[in-house]
Motif scaffolding. Structure first.
Motif, mmCIF file in Angstrom:
data_model
loop_
_atom_site.group_PDB
_atom_site.id
_atom_site.type_symbol
_atom_site.label_atom_id
_atom_site.label_comp_id
_atom_site.label_asym_id
_atom_site.label_seq_id
_atom_site.Cartn_x
_atom_site.Cartn_y
_atom_site.Cartn_z
ATOM 1 N N TRP A 107 22.741 -9.887 -4.890
ATOM 2 C CA TRP A 107 22.498 -8.674 -4.121
ATOM 3 C C TRP A 107 21.257 -8.932 -3.247
ATOM 4 N N PRO A 108 21.168 -8.251 -2.099
ATOM 5 C CA PRO A 108 20.103 -8.587 -1.132
ATOM 6 C C PRO A 108 18.672 -8.427 -1.660
ATOM 7 N N ASP A 109 18.453 -7.508 -2.605
ATOM 8 C CA ASP A 109 17.088 -7.312 -3.128
ATOM 9 C C ASP A 109 16.665 -8.406 -4.104
ATOM 10 N N VAL A 110 17.621 -9.238 -4.556
ATOM 11 C CA VAL A 110 17.311 -10.169 -5.652
ATOM 12 C C VAL A 110 16.337 -11.280 -5.245
ATOM 13 N N PRO A 111 16.579 -12.022 -4.140
ATOM 14 C CA PRO A 111 15.637 -13.114 -3.863
ATOM 15 C C PRO A 111 14.172 -12.653 -3.760
ATOM 16 N N PRO A 112 13.854 -11.614 -2.952
ATOM 17 C CA PRO A 112 12.447 -11.212 -2.925
ATOM 18 C C PRO A 112 12.005 -10.539 -4.226
ATOM 19 N N GLY A 113 12.886 -9.754 -4.847
ATOM 20 C CA GLY A 113 12.499 -9.036 -6.060
ATOM 21 C C GLY A 113 12.235 -9.980 -7.221
ATOM 22 N N LEU A 114 13.089 -10.969 -7.384
ATOM 23 C CA LEU A 114 12.908 -11.932 -8.474
ATOM 24 C C LEU A 114 11.611 -12.711 -8.284
ATOM 25 N N ALA A 115 11.343 -13.130 -7.055
ATOM 26 C CA ALA A 115 10.105 -13.880 -6.800
ATOM 27 C C ALA A 115 8.886 -13.032 -7.155
ATOM 28 N N GLN A 116 8.935 -11.746 -6.831
ATOM 29 C CA GLN A 116 7.786 -10.882 -7.151
ATOM 30 C C GLN A 116 7.684 -10.621 -8.657
ATOM 31 N N LEU A 117 8.800 -10.434 -9.314
ATOM 32 C CA LEU A 117 8.772 -10.227 -10.774
ATOM 33 C C LEU A 117 8.218 -11.451 -11.490
ATOM 34 N N ARG A 118 8.539 -12.639 -10.970
ATOM 35 C CA ARG A 118 8.041 -13.871 -11.610
ATOM 36 C C ARG A 118 6.539 -14.032 -11.475
ATOM 37 N N LYS A 119 5.941 -13.331 -10.523
ATOM 38 C CA LYS A 119 4.466 -13.352 -10.461
ATOM 39 C C LYS A 119 3.869 -12.502 -11.573
ATOM 40 N N LEU A 120 4.640 -11.542 -12.055
ATOM 41 C CA LEU A 120 4.149 -10.640 -13.116
ATOM 42 C C LEU A 120 4.452 -11.166 -14.518
ATOM 43 N N PHE A 121 5.625 -11.778 -14.695
ATOM 44 C CA PHE A 121 6.101 -12.175 -16.024
ATOM 45 C C PHE A 121 6.905 -13.473 -15.926
ATOM 46 N N PRO A 122 7.018 -14.219 -17.032
ATOM 47 C CA PRO A 122 8.092 -15.222 -17.093
ATOM 48 C C PRO A 122 9.434 -14.484 -17.054
ATOM 49 N N VAL A 123 10.366 -15.003 -16.294
ATOM 50 C CA VAL A 123 11.665 -14.349 -16.139
ATOM 51 C C VAL A 123 12.765 -15.374 -16.412
ATOM 52 N N VAL A 124 13.611 -15.083 -17.385
ATOM 53 C CA VAL A 124 14.683 -16.003 -17.777
ATOM 54 C C VAL A 124 16.032 -15.321 -17.608
ATOM 55 N N THR A 125 17.094 -16.121 -17.610
ATOM 56 C CA THR A 125 18.436 -15.539 -17.649
ATOM 57 C C THR A 125 18.851 -15.358 -19.105
ATOM 58 N N LEU A 126 19.531 -14.235 -19.374
ATOM 59 C CA LEU A 126 20.104 -14.006 -20.708
ATOM 60 C C LEU A 126 21.531 -13.538 -20.446
#
Lengths: 238, 238
Positions: A107-126
């Motif tokens: 979805w279009p919000d994912v590339p920028p949103g994921l990059a910003q979330l990764r600055k806050l937390f480790p982010v993994v796929t489940l």
């Protein structure tokens, strides 16, 4: 509510638009072998075989199998139900279509949103996806994660407790410090039952605008957002 | 030799300079509790307890344990051998030093070399490090991988065959299509015995300039380079 220490993402639906991607990739195949078939409806029908196939493994009637293999099996099953003999179709062509699940766009919000979330937390796929599928998809769409966890690492499919608990354990986290991010109430309900935090992200177009099948699982989730960019704001303003 | 379809990296020594990183992070601790101790020699001594600790697990005398836990155990063991009672040292201080292995810097060629290699192949870690350790280290030094594989995913430490074979299986690759990249001849020899391709990268300063302990395992590896930037050229000119 304390902020989580890491985020774990559902992928199909929450991160990538599987319905549009499968429909687009299946279109030429359908025109050739099943003319007149609506590609979106074909995507829905294929996806509908996903839970029953995993349930065979979850129930113990079959051993754990990689999702790539289940995608190929359910494709053959779907074609045979429509009276399409798969013997006449090249194995390479079938495998290529089964691998359409490795080539889905976010979805279009994912590339920028994921990059910003990764600055806050480790982010993994489940996800129920196997590791090779996730690697291929990430390379296809350019997404980067801190790790690929989920079904293959836990050797069990969601929503079995083991899928969530093994992922928290791999992060050396107590379940309450890990937050599942998903657009599926059923997935969030199973994660909550294991003690995880839960973040709901709305994906109204996952089923092409049709109602999601798991509305009855809806609860008051700890976190809630319309997309990942709003989820960033929800966490940073907390 | 056919090009591999993916690369799997050893991490401690090949990617990060553990000796310098441990020495720097231990210096203040040593000045307080073991004045006069050379931090580089302390790093060597600690590292020397790593293989025996894993061997307890490899041999089956103990169950598999995460490397983070072995680092804490071997730190306590090292201190006690030097007559330093760990009861007087806060648990938080010990854990923080054990976690020094999560905070190691890469050799200078690694950030650009790894980024270039990832344009050619999927690149994963195949280390004895546990997943949470690798995630923390990557976030500390900014490295990105296609996946974290190795000991925790295979539930076995290198150089047991399972560590290599389970990593190839997670990538859905035949062993001969996966190439281990490492600066340790012993690691490469074990990977080759499992059918993997092998790429040697020279890290002459891994032991502070002292000779590596595994020279006797040296063989004619399929690929060989002085650093990762040269390894990119080796693959692209093939």
């Amino acid at each position: 509510m304390k902020l989580p220490k890491a985020l774990a993402f559902d992928v199909f639906g929450t991160v990538v638009d599987w319905r549009t991607g499968i429909a687009e990739q299946a279109a030429a195949f359908l025109a050739r072998y099943m003319p007149g078939t609506d590609p979106g409806a074909f995507a829905d029908d294929w996806r509908n075989l996903y839970q029953p196939a995993m349930e065979e493994c979850r129930s113990g009637r079959r051993p754990f199998r990689l999702l790539d293999a289940l995608h190929l099996e359910t494709l053959v099953q779907l074609l045979e139900r429509r009276g399409i003999g798969t013997a006449a179709i090249g194995e390479g062509e079938l495998l290529d279509l089964a691998y359409a699940w490795r080539r889905l766009r976010p979805w279009p919000d994912v590339p920028p949103g994921l990059a910003q979330l990764r600055k806050l937390f480790p982010v993994v796929t489940l996800s129920n996806a196997n590791i090779a599928l996730m690697i291929a998809m990430n390379r296809f769409n350019g997404l980067e994660w801190d790790a690929i966890l989920g079904a293959e690492v836990s050797r069990s499919y969601k929503p079995t407790p083991q899928a969530y608990l093994a992922s928290a354990a791999a992060l050396c986290l107590d379940p309450q410090d890990l937050c599942l991010v998903a657009c599926h109430h059923s997935d969030l309900a199973a994660a909550r039952a294991c003690g995880l935090q839960t973040a709901y992200v709305d994906r109204p177009m996952e089923y092409g605008g049709a109602r999601a099948p798991d509305g009855s699982y809806e609860q008051a989730w700890e976190w809630r957002a319309g997309d990942l960019l709003e989820l960033v704001r929800v966490f940073t303003s907390h």
